[in-house]
Design an enzyme around this catalytic site. Structure first.
Site, short mmCIF file in Angstrom:
data_model
loop_
_atom_site.label_atom_id
_atom_site.label_comp_id
_atom_site.label_asym_id
_atom_site.label_seq_id
_atom_site.Cartn_x
_atom_site.Cartn_y
_atom_site.Cartn_z
N PHE A 1 1.79 -3.19 4.09
CA PHE A 1 2.45 -4.74 4.47
C PHE A 1 4.08 -4.76 4.47
O PHE A 1 4.66 -4.01 3.81
CB PHE A 1 1.97 -5.75 3.51
CG PHE A 1 0.33 -6.30 3.73
CD1 PHE A 1 -0.26 -5.27 4.80
CD2 PHE A 1 0.11 -7.40 3.19
CE1 PHE A 1 -1.64 -5.90 4.84
CE2 PHE A 1 -1.05 -7.67 3.45
CZ PHE A 1 -2.12 -7.01 4.05
N HIS B 1 -9.53 2.13 -0.73
CA HIS B 1 -7.91 2.18 -0.64
C HIS B 1 -7.49 1.56 -2.07
O HIS B 1 -7.83 0.29 -2.38
CB HIS B 1 -7.90 1.07 0.50
CG HIS B 1 -6.30 1.17 0.81
ND1 HIS B 1 -5.35 1.65 -0.08
CD2 HIS B 1 -5.38 0.46 1.61
CE1 HIS B 1 -4.14 1.61 0.43
NE2 HIS B 1 -4.19 0.70 1.44
N CYS C 1 0.93 -1.19 0.19
CA CYS C 1 -0.05 -0.21 0.05
C CYS C 1 0.84 1.31 -0.17
O CYS C 1 0.32 2.34 -0.03
CB CYS C 1 -0.94 -0.06 1.14
SG CYS C 1 -1.86 -1.61 1.50
N LYS D 1 -9.69 8.06 1.91
CA LYS D 1 -9.86 6.74 1.22
C LYS D 1 -11.71 6.55 1.46
O LYS D 1 -12.23 5.66 0.66
CB LYS D 1 -9.47 5.53 2.38
CG LYS D 1 -8.17 5.76 2.47
CD LYS D 1 -7.38 5.06 1.42
CE LYS D 1 -5.82 4.80 1.47
NZ LYS D 1 -4.97 5.78 1.91
N HIS E 1 -2.76 8.26 5.94
CA HIS E 1 -3.23 6.88 5.17
C HIS E 1 -4.53 6.83 5.43
O HIS E 1 -5.38 6.25 4.53
CB HIS E 1 -2.10 6.01 5.62
CG HIS E 1 -2.15 4.87 4.93
ND1 HIS E 1 -2.12 4.85 3.62
CD2 HIS E 1 -2.09 3.37 5.16
CE1 HIS E 1 -2.20 3.45 3.17
NE2 HIS E 1 -2.25 2.39 4.19
N PHE F 1 1.40 3.78 4.26
CA PHE F 1 1.85 2.68 4.84
C PHE F 1 1.26 1.35 4.37
O PHE F 1 0.22 0.98 3.77
CB PHE F 1 1.56 2.67 6.43
CG PHE F 1 1.79 4.09 7.02
CD1 PHE F 1 2.92 4.82 6.74
CD2 PHE F 1 0.71 4.44 7.88
CE1 PHE F 1 3.04 5.92 7.39
CE2 PHE F 1 1.20 5.75 8.64
CZ PHE F 1 2.29 6.64 8.28
#
Lengths: 295, 385
Positions: free
Chosen positions: B373, B315, B148, B310, B281, B371
């Site tokens: 994974f 997202h 992301c 978002k 984010h 931010f």
């Protein structure tokens, strides 16, 4: 200036240092991962991630350096596993293969293993993934960073060969399909091997002209994609790196490992050149040229 | 700047939708093989329609949706800038879905009938190959994939390469289509909200995915003087720091996020108090919004107006950092802070409330977080000229 301090690889080679041509098909010589990865951490890791973490640690990954990984296909096995679980649209599927399928799983796991909070990135540009990763690493060194860990990792699966066969690749080509990981610790501190150039090209003639202009004593040439186009021929001694590591999208990381072992004379039977140029060809689309010399 | 998402195509459509609180999130229709209804930021067009709207012809019909979205956004960008390929030029793309939509359409059918050529679109790097092929570009190009945060990292790499002096002009951005793979993936992690996503709300339970693509042209001052392009804003700060806490979750103290925001401020030579707006984010997952809020409170003594967009786009994964870069520059250019939709109750732990109404004010510096994974935390800062 940028120097290579250490390299490591997981490949089809039987020995770490004395490299030699291999007859394909050939399975990789997997290390005992438990030597450096804890069982708790290893339980969920796919093959690509295990290879990446092991190889990164072997090359001397530490807590205070950027980690840059190149991978053409990422974590294929877990991508297939998660896709397989979606068949028939069941209500509940396990998240583990989804988590592990992300292309930056290896770079993230290396950082997690080392509690490394530095720059962490994964380049995924097909057959030149390693070269663009290496360019990123050299940019860090040239802008003042003292050391960077750069590597490449790709895994193979039966489906990849099935697709290759269905799309008309010969058995000889399919036999070359391989996998592996290779990492290099690069630094501004002087070592006996200088990494002078790494460039990528979208045009074959530009790539050949650039490689020729370097006048290297030895050329390591090879494909990182299906061998559909002939490799160019160069003056001077030339080895095909596919004969040493097979075919996968980040195999030029292995070629850099090979160049380092040759220039530092850790592998002694492949000549004693003062400079080595790696010419990596991905179809007729992308080319990587990497040049190192003794210092 | 070029942009396409479920909110429309081009800066004007996005600007109007943001100002009028028109979200692109709706009932997802075009993703096959789903077990129930999902909310998502879906662009209601087929691949062929996306390309036709962008005036792109003569491409093979089996292109992946992420590629079509990328081409549409780049075509939008190219309509407003002068860009030439060759030495000193580059393209840095970001994607995490790549050709998964074409792959899964084939993979989830009966194996005996597979058209194996569909899998040729799968690799993330294929999108750049298609872009180079369509525009006949000969230039440095790479693709980044850090889940992301991918597009924020593309902006950062582009900025570093231009600062090095080796490159003059680089197109940076990201693209991701909706796919069964990612929707079911986030659902399997139990962070896909069955209702509309509620960023920074105490009742949030997860994200809604979205799709889209956005690209911006980064140029050195010398290059802009030569090309005649009108600069819109400056990219002044960037940082990428790893949380090194967990494969998918953010640390409770937001360590990686604190590092990336602090380092980006240092890179820009700005104090926290210089930031007029944070485009967060804010995925609306319980974990992200708490960790990000805690990190914001650590970096900012006085938290400036912040919002997550978002709730408009969903997202968009690897495209998010690029779409939000466009929103950040629009914020500076138009003097507007975009509202955070679907918010009613502040987080119990932090008491922070995002900006929920459109606000007109002078915006000089915007900080944008992404931010992902793998503990990937990236921050970029845009400044008025």
């Amino acid at each position: 200036m940028v120097f290579i301090h250490a390299t490591s690889a997981i490949s089809v080679q039987a020995e770490q240092n004395q490299l030699q041509p291999v007859t394909f098909p050939c399975a990789i010589n997997a290390p005992n991962y438990r030597d450096c990865i804890s069982p708790a951490n290893m339980r969920r890791m796919g093959n690509a991630v295990k290879m990446g973490v092991w190889s990164a640690l072997e090359a001397g990954a530490s807590t205070d350096e950027p980690i840059i990984v190149g991978s053409g296909m990422g974590c294929l096995k877990d991508s297939e596993k998660f896709l397989e679980s979606l068949r028939g649209a069941p209500d509940i599927v396990s998240p583990t293969p989804f988590i592990q399928s992300t292309h930056n799983t290896a770079s993230g796991q290396i950082a997690l293993n080392l509690s490394n909070h530095q720059y962490n990135i994964t380049h995924v540009q097909n057959g030149i993934s390693f070269e663009v990763a290496l360019m990123d690493g050299m940019l860090w060194i040239n802008s003042g960073q003292s050391a960077v860990l750069v590597g490449g990792v790709d895994e193979k699966t039966p489906l990849l060969s099935e697709i290759g066969a269905a799309l008309g690749l010969s058995q000889e080509q399919l036999d070359f399909f391989s996998e592996g990981a290779a990492f290099a610790k690069i630094s501004k501190e002087v070592s006996e091997c200088e990494l002078v150039e790494c460039e990528v090209f979208a045009n074959r003639e530009d790539a050949i002209a650039f490689a020729e202009g370097l006048n290297a004593h030895m050329m390591l040439v090879g494909n990182s994609g299906p061998m559909a186009h002939e490799l160019p021929s160069f003056k001077g001694e030339t080895l095909n790196f596919n004969d040493f590591c097979g075919l996968h999208m980040s195999n030029s990381a292995f070629a850099l490992h090979m160049a380092f072992l040759i220039l530092t004379q850790k592998t002694t039977k492949l000549g004693q050149p003062d400079s080595v140029c790696i010419f990596n060809q991905y179809l007729d689309r992308s080319f990587g040229v990497t040049y190192c010399r003794k210092h | 700047m070029g942009i396409v998402s479920s909110m429309g195509r081009g800066v004007d459509q996005h600007s109007n939708a943001l100002a009028n609180r028109q979200s692109g999130i709706k009932d997802v229709k075009r993703v096959g093989g789903l077990p129930h209804a999902y909310w998502g930021g879906e662009l209601d067009q087929s691949v062929a329609e996306i390309l036709a709207t962008a005036g792109i012809n003569n491409l093979p019909p089996n292109l992946s949706r992420s590629t079509a979205l990328a081409l549409s956004a780049i075509q939008d960008l190219m309509s407003s800038v002068n860009f030439s390929d060759g030495k000193g030029s580059g393209l840095i793309n970001a994607t995490s879905v790549g050709g998964m939509d074409t792959t899964e359409q084939e993979y989830l059918t009966d194996r005996d009938g597979w058209d194996y050529s569909s899998f040729l679109q799968h690799n993330l790097g294929q999108i750049n190959d298609q872009i180079l092929n369509y525009y006949d570009w000969n230039l440095y190009n790479t693709t980044l994939s850090t889940a992301c945060s991918s597009a924020a990292n593309a902006l950062m790499l582009g900025a570093r390469m231009i600062r090095s002096g080796k490159y003059d002009r680089i197109i940076v951005g990201g693209t991701d289509a909706l796919s069964n793979f990612t929707m079911r993936g986030f659902e399997s992690l139990m962070i896909y909200d069955r209702e509309l996503c509620r960023p920074f709300d105490d009742t949030r339970t997860g994200l809604n995915l979205g799709e889209g693509a956005a690209y911006v042209l980064l140029e050195s001052e010398e290059s802009a003087a030569k090309s005649g392009n009108t600069p819109l804003a400056q990219l002044t700060g960037w940082a990428n720091a790893n949380d090194a806490f967990h494969a998918t979750a953010s640390s409770p103290d937001g360590k990686g996020a604190v590092l990336s925001m602090s380092q980006a401020l240092a890179c820009a030579g700005l104090k926290a108090s210089d930031i007029d707006y944070i485009n967060a984010h804010g995925t609306a997952t319980p974990n992200n919004d708490l960790s990000e809020s805690v990190a914001i409170q650590q970096v900012f003594d006085e938290v400036p107006p912040f919002s997550s967009t978002k709730g408009f786009t969903g997202h968009t994964l690897a495209a998010a950092g690029a779409i939000e870069a466009v929103f950040s520059v629009m914020s500076i250019r138009q003097g507007k802070i975009w509202p955070n939709l679907n918010f009613t109750t502040p987080l119990n732990e932090t008491g922070l409330s995002p900006q929920t109404e459109l606000m007109d004010c002078e915006v000089k510096n915007v900080l944008s977080n992404s931010f992902g994974f793998g503990g990937n935390n990236s921050t970029v800062i845009f400044s008025a000229l």
